[in-house]
Design an enzyme around this catalytic site. Structure first.
Site, PDB file in Angstrom:
ATOM      1  N   ASP A   9       0.860  -1.186   0.000  1.00 46.68           N
ATOM      2  CA  ASP A   9       0.000   0.000   0.000  1.00 46.68           C
ATOM      3  C   ASP A   9       0.893   1.232   0.000  1.00 46.68           C
ATOM      4  O   ASP A   9       1.897   1.281   0.721  1.00 46.68           O
ATOM      5  CB  ASP A   9      -0.923   0.008   1.220  1.00 46.68           C
ATOM      6  CG  ASP A   9      -2.147   0.894   1.010  1.00 46.68           C
ATOM      7  OD1 ASP A   9      -1.964   2.090   0.712  1.00 46.68           O
ATOM      8  OD2 ASP A   9      -3.270   0.369   1.130  1.00 46.68           O
ATOM      9  N   ASP A 329       7.924 -70.687  -6.479  1.00 37.96           N
ATOM     10  CA  ASP A 329       9.130 -70.292  -7.208  1.00 37.96           C
ATOM     11  C   ASP A 329       9.173 -71.045  -8.530  1.00 37.96           C
ATOM     12  O   ASP A 329       8.890 -72.257  -8.582  1.00 37.96           O
ATOM     13  CB  ASP A 329      10.366 -70.622  -6.368  1.00 37.96           C
ATOM     14  CG  ASP A 329      11.644 -70.063  -6.964  1.00 37.96           C
ATOM     15  OD1 ASP A 329      11.991 -68.921  -6.623  1.00 37.96           O
ATOM     16  OD2 ASP A 329      12.282 -70.758  -7.771  1.00 37.96           O
ATOM     17  N   ASN A 337      16.209 -67.723 -18.963  1.00 38.12           N
ATOM     18  CA  ASN A 337      16.921 -66.494 -19.325  1.00 38.12           C
ATOM     19  C   ASN A 337      18.145 -66.793 -20.167  1.00 38.12           C
ATOM     20  O   ASN A 337      18.431 -66.095 -21.154  1.00 38.12           O
ATOM     21  CB  ASN A 337      17.334 -65.741 -18.051  1.00 38.12           C
ATOM     22  CG  ASN A 337      16.177 -64.998 -17.416  1.00 38.12           C
ATOM     23  OD1 ASN A 337      15.261 -64.552 -18.101  1.00 38.12           O
ATOM     24  ND2 ASN A 337      16.204 -64.877 -16.098  1.00 38.12           N
ATOM     25  N   ASP A 346      11.021 -62.353 -18.886  1.00 39.69           N
ATOM     26  CA  ASP A 346       9.996 -61.421 -18.406  1.00 39.69           C
ATOM     27  C   ASP A 346       8.604 -61.859 -18.863  1.00 39.69           C
ATOM     28  O   ASP A 346       7.631 -61.778 -18.104  1.00 39.69           O
ATOM     29  CB  ASP A 346      10.288 -60.006 -18.911  1.00 39.69           C
ATOM     30  CG  ASP A 346      11.494 -59.380 -18.225  1.00 39.69           C
ATOM     31  OD1 ASP A 346      11.960 -59.935 -17.218  1.00 39.69           O
ATOM     32  OD2 ASP A 346      11.970 -58.330 -18.714  1.00 39.69           O
ATOM     33  N   GLU A 372      11.937 -64.532  -9.277  1.00 36.72           N
ATOM     34  CA  GLU A 372      10.949 -65.471  -9.813  1.00 36.72           C
ATOM     35  C   GLU A 372      10.122 -66.087  -8.691  1.00 36.72           C
ATOM     36  O   GLU A 372       9.595 -67.189  -8.827  1.00 36.72           O
ATOM     37  CB  GLU A 372      11.635 -66.576 -10.630  1.00 36.72           C
ATOM     38  CG  GLU A 372      12.574 -67.462  -9.848  1.00 36.72           C
ATOM     39  CD  GLU A 372      14.027 -67.008  -9.864  1.00 36.72           C
ATOM     40  OE1 GLU A 372      14.899 -67.869  -9.731  1.00 36.72           O
ATOM     41  OE2 GLU A 372      14.278 -65.792 -10.017  1.00 36.72           O
TER      42      GLU A 372
END
Length: 462
Positions: A9, A329, A337, A346, A372
């Site tokens: 102000d 498992d 793999n 995967d 796994e």
């Protein structure tokens, strides 16, 4: 301190009076005499709210709001303007530019403080949402609301349905939103029976303000509506009532006589705020799901599974119901793999996860807890049912060779099972980790026994 407020102000007397009032309410106060000084001071002090006169040497009204909002330090900071004279066009322009409110002098201290409390409550709530959503930036540089609000469903509510319909008729011609008019009883039925509107306008008649206050309390108490914005519209310029409404949870209060154009601007601002907060809450939910979910298979992960087991063990002990824990498992997964590649591995994991999930009950838990390795929890399951379930899972995986890039990959699983009898009232704390260890040892037994089989833990309370 309750928060930091920057007073802007050009008149020293105005600043002094405001500073005394705000300091008495335990606010920390900084002062500036112009828009340029306000921007510089904001960069240093990071205020929680700016309270500015609408007539400064270097900016007025909407121009001042634009200048302050252009500063990243003030882009989302609550901003209240103070006008020396009633001027509706200037008020609308300032609100469109991004002011959170425009107070016309003389205003009562009670209304000023209630408005500041309301805005600071929202501001700090926004900071919390940004923090939990992972989008928080240094304080004072939060993301600004988007410039446009998508059309919303707006319910105009009032103690008297006729008053609600009258206000709806005034608003229907001003915006893109869909408006409904509801009396008190209709409002309760509407919010109880389905999806709540995006925003509520609460028409507050002077002759029945207590009923309107009860409606506001009802909206704030119900889970379907507690996060919906509420804009209170008063027929008369009753500042004390407006202050009371704001302190009871209204997000905004428009003092009469009603200006439909100004009210439409206020509605758009509230809808923008709600839509932004909805996006932040969705982001928080996404982050929570991601934290509890395995990104490859989409199953729950260990972080979700262990607390679930704790709750299951406690409930089973209280109710005297048995439950089973299995550790499954994949057999010879390293060979998958090595022979077919990790992408094929995967794909095998994902397919096995789908087979297991499809053959469990809705209340059962399936989680991936290792490379796994899967964890299965079966509530309310005695030994014989656990044996049948484990054998079925082994058989289903064995009978479904997985095709990856033209190759059929045979897959089997081994499962170790541990049981908890869930004896009620024995005073013992459920030993979830011990149960998991027993299931894990049973899994080793299944592997040693030739794989593709089920082994039960030798020590069981069942």
């Amino acid at each position: 301190m309750s928060g930091k407020i920057l007073i802007v102000d050009a008149v020293a007397t105005n600043r002094i009076v405001l500073k005394v009032k705000l300091a008495a309410a335990y606010y920390e106060v900084a002062e500036a005499t112009s828009g340029a000084e306000a921007r510089a001071l904001a960069a240093q002090t990071r205020p929680d709210l700016v309270l500015a006169g609408a007539d400064l040497p270097d900016a007025q009204g909407a121009d001042l709001v634009h200048a302050l909002r252009a500063d990243p330090a003030l882009a989302a900071t609550p901003l209240v303007l103070m006008q020396a004279h009633a001027d509706r066009p200037s008020r609308r322009a300032a609100l469109r530019a991004g002011a959170d409110d425009v107070l016309e002098k003389p205003f009562e201290e009670q209304l000023l403080l209630a408005r500041l409390r309301c805005l600071l409550r929202r501001h700090h709530g926004d900071d919390d949402l940004h923090l939990h959503a992972g989008t928080v930036q240094p304080h004072g540089f939060a993301e600004a609301p988007p410039p446009f609000a998508a059309p919303g469903r707006v319910a105009v509510v009032a103690p008297d349905a006729r008053a609600a319909r009258g206000l709806r008729a005034q608003l229907a011609e001003t915006g893109r939103n869909h408006f409904d008019a509801l009396g008190a009883g209709e409002m309760i039925r509407a919010v109880s029976g389905g999806a709540a509107p995006d925003l509520f306008i609460l028409a507050v008649p002077p002759a029945d303000s207590e009923s309107a206050l009860r409606m506001l309390a009802e909206l704030r108490a119900r889970p379907q509506t507690r996060r919906r914005p509420v804009v209170a519209v008063l027929d008369e310029p009753d500042q004390a009532l407006a202050a009371r409404l704001l302190d009871m949870g209204a997000d905004d209060a428009a003092l009469g006589p009603t200006d439909p154009e100004e009210l439409a601007v206020r509605l758009d601002a509230q809808l923008r705020q709600k839509q932004r907060n909805d996006r932040l809450r969705d982001r928080i939910q996404d982050r929570l799901r991601a934290a509890m979910t395995d990104p490859l298979t989409g199953l729950y992960n260990r972080r979700h599974a262990l607390p679930f087991l704790d709750r299951l063990a406690t409930t089973s002990a209280q109710e005297g119901r048995p439950f089973a824990v299995m550790v499954a498992d994949l057999d010879h997964f390293k060979q998958v793999n090595d022979t077919h590649g990790h992408a094929a591995g995967d794909a095998v994991l994902c397919r096995v996860a789908q087979l297991l999930q499809a053959n469990l009950r809705g209340d059962d838990l399936l989680a991936r807890i290792g490379g796994e390795e899967f964890l299965i929890a079966l509530p309310d399951t005695p030994r014989q049912r656990a044996r049948q379930t484990a054998a079925r899972l082994c058989r289903i995986v064995r009978q479904a060779p997985i095709e990856v890039a033209g190759a059929r990959i045979p897959v089997t699983i081994s499962i170790g099972v541990a049981l908890d009898a869930g004896r009620a009232g024995n005073g013992a704390s459920p030993d979830v980790h011990g149960l998991l260890n027993r299931a894990d040892r049973a899994l080793y037994g299944a592997k040693a026994g030739g794989r593709n089989t089920v082994t039960f833990a030798t020590r069981s309370a069942a």
